[in-house]
Design a protein around this motif. Structure first.
Motif, PDB file in Angstrom:
ATOM      1  N   GLN A   1       0.842  -1.444  -0.015  1.00  0.00           N
ATOM      2  CA  GLN A   1      -0.044  -0.049  -0.045  1.00  0.00           C
ATOM      3  C   GLN A   1       0.841   1.307   0.060  1.00  0.00           C
ATOM      4  OE1 GLN A   1      -3.099   2.291   3.014  1.00  0.00           O
ATOM      5  NE2 GLN A   1      -3.018   0.068   3.018  1.00  0.00           N
ATOM      6  N   LYS A   2       0.293   2.153  -0.784  1.00  0.00           N
ATOM      7  CA  LYS A   2       1.220   3.506  -0.712  1.00  0.00           C
ATOM      8  C   LYS A   2      -0.045   4.506  -0.137  1.00  0.00           C
ATOM      9  CE  LYS A   2       3.910   2.227  -4.616  1.00  0.00           C
ATOM     10  NZ  LYS A   2       4.398   2.352  -6.041  1.00  0.00           N
ATOM     11  N   PRO A   3       0.314   5.618   0.131  1.00  0.00           N
ATOM     12  CA  PRO A   3      -0.415   6.665   0.669  1.00  0.00           C
ATOM     13  C   PRO A   3      -0.614   7.759  -0.228  1.00  0.00           C
ATOM     14  CG  PRO A   3       1.768   7.020   1.520  1.00  0.00           C
ATOM     15  CD  PRO A   3       1.907   5.538   0.949  1.00  0.00           C
ATOM     16  N   VAL A   4      -1.717   8.300  -0.234  1.00  0.00           N
ATOM     17  CA  VAL A   4      -2.117   9.221  -1.435  1.00  0.00           C
ATOM     18  C   VAL A   4      -2.159  10.782  -0.593  1.00  0.00           C
ATOM     19  CG1 VAL A   4      -4.231  10.125  -2.549  1.00  0.00           C
ATOM     20  CG2 VAL A   4      -3.540   7.788  -2.555  1.00  0.00           C
ATOM     21  N   ALA A   5      -1.318  11.727  -0.965  1.00  0.00           N
ATOM     22  CA  ALA A   5      -1.177  12.872  -0.603  1.00  0.00           C
ATOM     23  C   ALA A   5      -2.166  13.828  -1.395  1.00  0.00           C
ATOM     24  CB  ALA A   5       0.423  13.348  -0.858  1.00  0.00           C
ATOM     25  N   ILE A   6      -2.882  14.904  -0.723  1.00  0.00           N
ATOM     26  CA  ILE A   6      -3.675  15.677  -1.158  1.00  0.00           C
ATOM     27  C   ILE A   6      -3.109  17.152  -0.618  1.00  0.00           C
ATOM     28  CG2 ILE A   6      -5.950  16.873  -1.014  1.00  0.00           C
ATOM     29  CD1 ILE A   6      -6.879  13.948  -0.480  1.00  0.00           C
ATOM     30  N   THR A   7      -2.821  17.767  -1.624  1.00  0.00           N
ATOM     31  CA  THR A   7      -1.905  19.144  -1.376  1.00  0.00           C
ATOM     32  C   THR A   7      -2.786  20.371  -1.606  1.00  0.00           C
ATOM     33  OG1 THR A   7       0.211  17.857  -1.670  1.00  0.00           O
ATOM     34  CG2 THR A   7       0.294  20.481  -1.772  1.00  0.00           C
TER      35      THR A   7
ATOM     36  N   LEU B   1      -6.448   2.405  -7.375  1.00  0.00           N
ATOM     37  CA  LEU B   1      -5.721   1.144  -7.385  1.00  0.00           C
ATOM     38  C   LEU B   1      -4.228   1.080  -7.635  1.00  0.00           C
ATOM     39  CD1 LEU B   1      -8.128   0.002 -10.179  1.00  0.00           C
ATOM     40  CD2 LEU B   1      -8.116  -0.658  -7.815  1.00  0.00           C
ATOM     41  N   SER B   2      -3.595   2.318  -8.154  1.00  0.00           N
ATOM     42  CA  SER B   2      -2.268   2.434  -8.081  1.00  0.00           C
ATOM     43  C   SER B   2      -1.589   2.464  -6.309  1.00  0.00           C
ATOM     44  CB  SER B   2      -1.801   3.546  -8.678  1.00  0.00           C
ATOM     45  OG  SER B   2      -0.432   3.821  -8.653  1.00  0.00           O
ATOM     46  N   ALA B   3      -2.438   3.047  -5.466  1.00  0.00           N
ATOM     47  CA  ALA B   3      -2.119   3.055  -4.247  1.00  0.00           C
ATOM     48  C   ALA B   3      -2.392   1.722  -3.301  1.00  0.00           C
ATOM     49  CB  ALA B   3      -2.705   4.341  -3.504  1.00  0.00           C
ATOM     50  N   TYR B   4      -3.438   1.284  -3.868  1.00  0.00           N
ATOM     51  CA  TYR B   4      -3.949   0.021  -3.029  1.00  0.00           C
ATOM     52  C   TYR B   4      -4.663  -1.036  -3.876  1.00  0.00           C
ATOM     53  CZ  TYR B   4      -6.596  -2.431   0.931  1.00  0.00           C
ATOM     54  OH  TYR B   4      -6.811  -3.407   1.871  1.00  0.00           O
ATOM     55  N   PRO B   5      -3.779  -1.893  -4.679  1.00  0.00           N
ATOM     56  CA  PRO B   5      -4.154  -2.518  -5.750  1.00  0.00           C
ATOM     57  C   PRO B   5      -5.632  -3.686  -5.452  1.00  0.00           C
ATOM     58  CG  PRO B   5      -1.876  -2.471  -5.609  1.00  0.00           C
ATOM     59  CD  PRO B   5      -2.357  -1.977  -4.394  1.00  0.00           C
ATOM     60  N   GLN B   6      -5.648  -4.168  -4.190  1.00  0.00           N
ATOM     61  CA  GLN B   6      -6.624  -4.766  -3.761  1.00  0.00           C
ATOM     62  C   GLN B   6      -7.921  -4.159  -3.423  1.00  0.00           C
ATOM     63  OE1 GLN B   6      -3.871  -4.378  -2.297  1.00  0.00           O
ATOM     64  NE2 GLN B   6      -3.860  -5.270  -0.391  1.00  0.00           N
ATOM     65  N   ALA B   7      -8.162  -2.932  -3.690  1.00  0.00           N
ATOM     66  CA  ALA B   7      -8.946  -2.144  -3.279  1.00  0.00           C
ATOM     67  C   ALA B   7     -10.551  -2.769  -3.993  1.00  0.00           C
ATOM     68  CB  ALA B   7      -9.211  -0.666  -3.934  1.00  0.00           C
ATOM     69  N   ASP B   8     -11.534  -2.773  -2.953  1.00  0.00           N
ATOM     70  CA  ASP B   8     -12.916  -3.267  -3.354  1.00  0.00           C
ATOM     71  C   ASP B   8     -13.706  -2.628  -2.843  1.00  0.00           C
ATOM     72  OD1 ASP B   8     -15.286  -4.827  -3.261  1.00  0.00           O
ATOM     73  OD2 ASP B   8     -14.273  -6.660  -2.211  1.00  0.00           O
ATOM     74  N   THR B   9     -14.805  -2.285  -3.528  1.00  0.00           N
ATOM     75  CA  THR B   9     -15.845  -1.074  -3.149  1.00  0.00           C
ATOM     76  C   THR B   9     -16.640  -1.696  -1.950  1.00  0.00           C
ATOM     77  OG1 THR B   9     -17.212  -1.796  -4.735  1.00  0.00           O
ATOM     78  CG2 THR B   9     -15.836  -0.101  -5.376  1.00  0.00           C
TER      79      THR B   9
ATOM     80  N   GLN C   1      -9.103  27.899  -9.778  1.00  0.00           N
ATOM     81  CA  GLN C   1      -7.862  27.947 -10.689  1.00  0.00           C
ATOM     82  C   GLN C   1      -6.778  27.250 -10.043  1.00  0.00           C
ATOM     83  OE1 GLN C   1      -7.977  29.389 -13.515  1.00  0.00           O
ATOM     84  NE2 GLN C   1     -10.478  30.002 -12.941  1.00  0.00           N
ATOM     85  N   ALA C   2      -6.509  27.016  -8.642  1.00  0.00           N
ATOM     86  CA  ALA C   2      -5.662  26.233  -8.155  1.00  0.00           C
ATOM     87  C   ALA C   2      -6.251  25.247  -7.299  1.00  0.00           C
ATOM     88  CB  ALA C   2      -4.860  27.237  -7.193  1.00  0.00           C
ATOM     89  N   PRO C   3      -6.569  24.138  -8.009  1.00  0.00           N
ATOM     90  CA  PRO C   3      -7.449  22.825  -7.331  1.00  0.00           C
ATOM     91  C   PRO C   3      -6.433  22.161  -6.129  1.00  0.00           C
ATOM     92  CG  PRO C   3      -7.074  22.343  -9.635  1.00  0.00           C
ATOM     93  CD  PRO C   3      -6.730  23.959  -9.636  1.00  0.00           C
ATOM     94  N   LEU C   4      -7.020  21.426  -5.392  1.00  0.00           N
ATOM     95  CA  LEU C   4      -6.156  20.507  -4.740  1.00  0.00           C
ATOM     96  C   LEU C   4      -5.384  19.499  -5.533  1.00  0.00           C
ATOM     97  CD1 LEU C   4      -8.814  19.738  -1.751  1.00  0.00           C
ATOM     98  CD2 LEU C   4      -6.589  21.245  -1.660  1.00  0.00           C
ATOM     99  N   GLN C   5      -4.427  19.064  -5.367  1.00  0.00           N
ATOM    100  CA  GLN C   5      -3.539  18.210  -6.205  1.00  0.00           C
ATOM    101  C   GLN C   5      -3.508  16.548  -5.419  1.00  0.00           C
ATOM    102  OE1 GLN C   5      -1.991  19.297  -9.156  1.00  0.00           O
ATOM    103  NE2 GLN C   5      -3.394  21.063  -8.540  1.00  0.00           N
ATOM    104  N   VAL C   6      -3.816  15.627  -5.968  1.00  0.00           N
ATOM    105  CA  VAL C   6      -3.768  14.446  -5.582  1.00  0.00           C
ATOM    106  C   VAL C   6      -2.692  13.535  -6.139  1.00  0.00           C
ATOM    107  CG1 VAL C   6      -5.099  12.476  -5.382  1.00  0.00           C
ATOM    108  CG2 VAL C   6      -6.192  14.599  -5.251  1.00  0.00           C
ATOM    109  N   GLN C   7      -1.912  12.807  -5.530  1.00  0.00           N
ATOM    110  CA  GLN C   7      -0.754  12.219  -5.809  1.00  0.00           C
ATOM    111  C   GLN C   7      -0.416  10.873  -5.072  1.00  0.00           C
ATOM    112  OE1 GLN C   7       2.784  14.509  -5.932  1.00  0.00           O
ATOM    113  NE2 GLN C   7       3.916  13.180  -7.218  1.00  0.00           N
ATOM    114  N   VAL C   8      -0.043   9.798  -5.510  1.00  0.00           N
ATOM    115  CA  VAL C   8       0.512   8.678  -4.789  1.00  0.00           C
ATOM    116  C   VAL C   8       1.779   8.830  -4.536  1.00  0.00           C
ATOM    117  CG1 VAL C   8       0.720   6.034  -5.010  1.00  0.00           C
ATOM    118  CG2 VAL C   8      -1.270   7.139  -6.190  1.00  0.00           C
ATOM    119  N   LYS C   9       1.829   9.067  -3.054  1.00  0.00           N
ATOM    120  CA  LYS C   9       3.195   8.785  -2.775  1.00  0.00           C
ATOM    121  C   LYS C   9       4.110   7.666  -2.627  1.00  0.00           C
ATOM    122  CE  LYS C   9       3.765  11.087   1.253  1.00  0.00           C
ATOM    123  NZ  LYS C   9       3.424  11.644   2.627  1.00  0.00           N
ATOM    124  N   PRO C  10       5.308   7.664  -2.807  1.00  0.00           N
ATOM    125  CA  PRO C  10       6.299   6.442  -3.144  1.00  0.00           C
ATOM    126  C   PRO C  10       6.200   5.458  -1.738  1.00  0.00           C
ATOM    127  CG  PRO C  10       7.530   8.451  -3.698  1.00  0.00           C
ATOM    128  CD  PRO C  10       6.372   9.077  -3.134  1.00  0.00           C
TER     129      PRO C  10
END
Length: 372
Positions: A20-26, A46-54, A363-372
């Motif tokens: 699992q990798k965390p997701v950063a919201i900046t 899915l990139s952060a948590y491949p086994q994600a199940d709704t 104009q400057a939305p929140l940025q969502v990124q998977v952290k290493p």
């Protein structure tokens, strides 16, 4: 021994595949995002948590589950994971995922077709409510073209209750509908602008709900082909409303025979009595703080446009923003309102401040990124 190391390597690869990798919201802006609904694309999840199940997915902030919604946009597959969060200026928060029953979430948005009231389509959140008018009103003396806003002072969903009681023009403690639309653009609707006049798109014909809460409700309405000054126009609108927001997002798609970008106006109807009209062309903000309506209080109405400078003017008892759309393309803007008796936005200046902050967030939305 060689087989042992091969199995060990395979096991390590399998664990790595499901690591699992965390997701950063900046928030890179100087404006706070308060109770904002954030889109996390499902591929990012899915990139952060491949086994994600709704059915077995918990979203965690600081180790505590966060309410969420699986947005499908009218499809069978999840398009986005929606979470409602507050992010201070220049702050980064981190979400993680784990297997478990999703956190319970209270419905904060809702939309529906209202056949019992001449084909209204209505939508609301925990702040405000709106409606548009359907084809059953065509030809009636009480017909209306533009969008309507209901004044709410409760965070509860009230559409079904008010329609059932059929007494929503009186305030029984939750709010009322006193806003007058008539044959105008009302609270931020859109019209064709040809020969120096507003050509109304009239009433919608068909509807489709794409998502219905709890954090975002989205629907699509289509309009019958209409001919304006010899130009045939086909219009579709996709409208969504997030929990906590005073404004709906409106995406207008048009097919037309104009041969070049079709002139349009988004407009707010103006009252005969003095009110506060702001035409902020540079930042794409059209705002109006109405005159007080007796004991009913005051409604503010506004539109925020997503693409830079927008020409604006006062004309035909409207505040108008001039835009245009090529055939087959879309335009996106936000429209909505606030009521002073709700106790949160209680003056014209407070309303202008809200819309300015909203524009900055676009104009400057929140940025969502998977952290290493």
């Amino acid at each position: 021994m060689k087989r042992f190391f091969s199995l060990l390597l395979a096991g390590a690869c399998a664990l790595n595949a499901y690591a699992q990798k965390p997701v950063a919201i900046t928030n890179n802006s100087e404006t706070a995002f308060t109770d904002a609904v954030v889109d996390i694309p499902w591929p990012t999840v899915l990139s952060a948590y491949p086994q994600a199940d709704t059915s077995q997915l918990q979203v965690l902030l600081g180790g505590k589950p966060v309410p969420c919604q699986f947005e499908r946009r009218g499809t069978k597959t999840v398009q986005n994971l929606l979470v409602q969060l507050s992010v201070a200026p220049k702050q980064t928060i981190t979400l993680t995922f784990r297997k478990g029953k999703p956190a319970p979430v209270t419905d904060k948005t809702y939309c529906r077709y209202v056949p019992e009231r001449y084909d209204d389509f209505a939508w609301e959140n925990d702040k405000v409510a709106f409606r548009i008018y359907g084809k059953a009103l065509n030809g009636r003396s009480d017909n209306a073209y533009g969008s309507d806003i209901w004044a709410k002072r409760t965070n509860q969903l009230i559409l079904n209750k008010w329609y059932k009681q059929n007494d929503y023009h009186k305030d029984h403690g939750e709010g009322l509908d006193y806003y007058h639309v008539g044959l105008t653009l009302g609270a931020g609707d859109i019209g064709v602008f040809l020969n120096d006049s507003i050509q109304f798109v009239h009433n919608y014909q068909t509807w489709e709900v794409l998502d219905n809460g709890p954090l975002r409700s989205t629907f699509r309405v289509t309009y019958a082909p209409y001919t304006f000054k010899g130009i045939t126009v086909n219009t579709t609108k996709t409208i969504s409303l997030d929990a906590g927001s005073q404004l709906s997002k409106i995406v207008v798609a048009m097919q037309h025979t104009y041969g070049k970008p079709l002139p349009l106006v988004a407009g707010i109807t103006l009252r005969p009595e003095p009110g506060q009209l702001l035409l902020n062309e540079q930042n794409g903000i059209l705002a109006y703080w109405e005159p007080q309506h007796g004991k009913d209080g005051t409604i503010g109405v506004g539109c925020v446009f997503t693409k830079g400078s927008v020409p604006m003017r006062r004309q035909y008892q409207h505040g108008l923003a001039q835009i245009a759309v090529p055939s087959g393309e879309t335009i996106t803007y936000y429209s909505g309102g606030a009521w002073d008796k709700a106790g949160q936005i209680t003056s014209g200046q407070a309303w202008m401040n809200y819309l300015h902050a909203f524009s900055q967030q676009i104009q400057a939305p929140l940025q969502v990124q998977v952290k290493p």
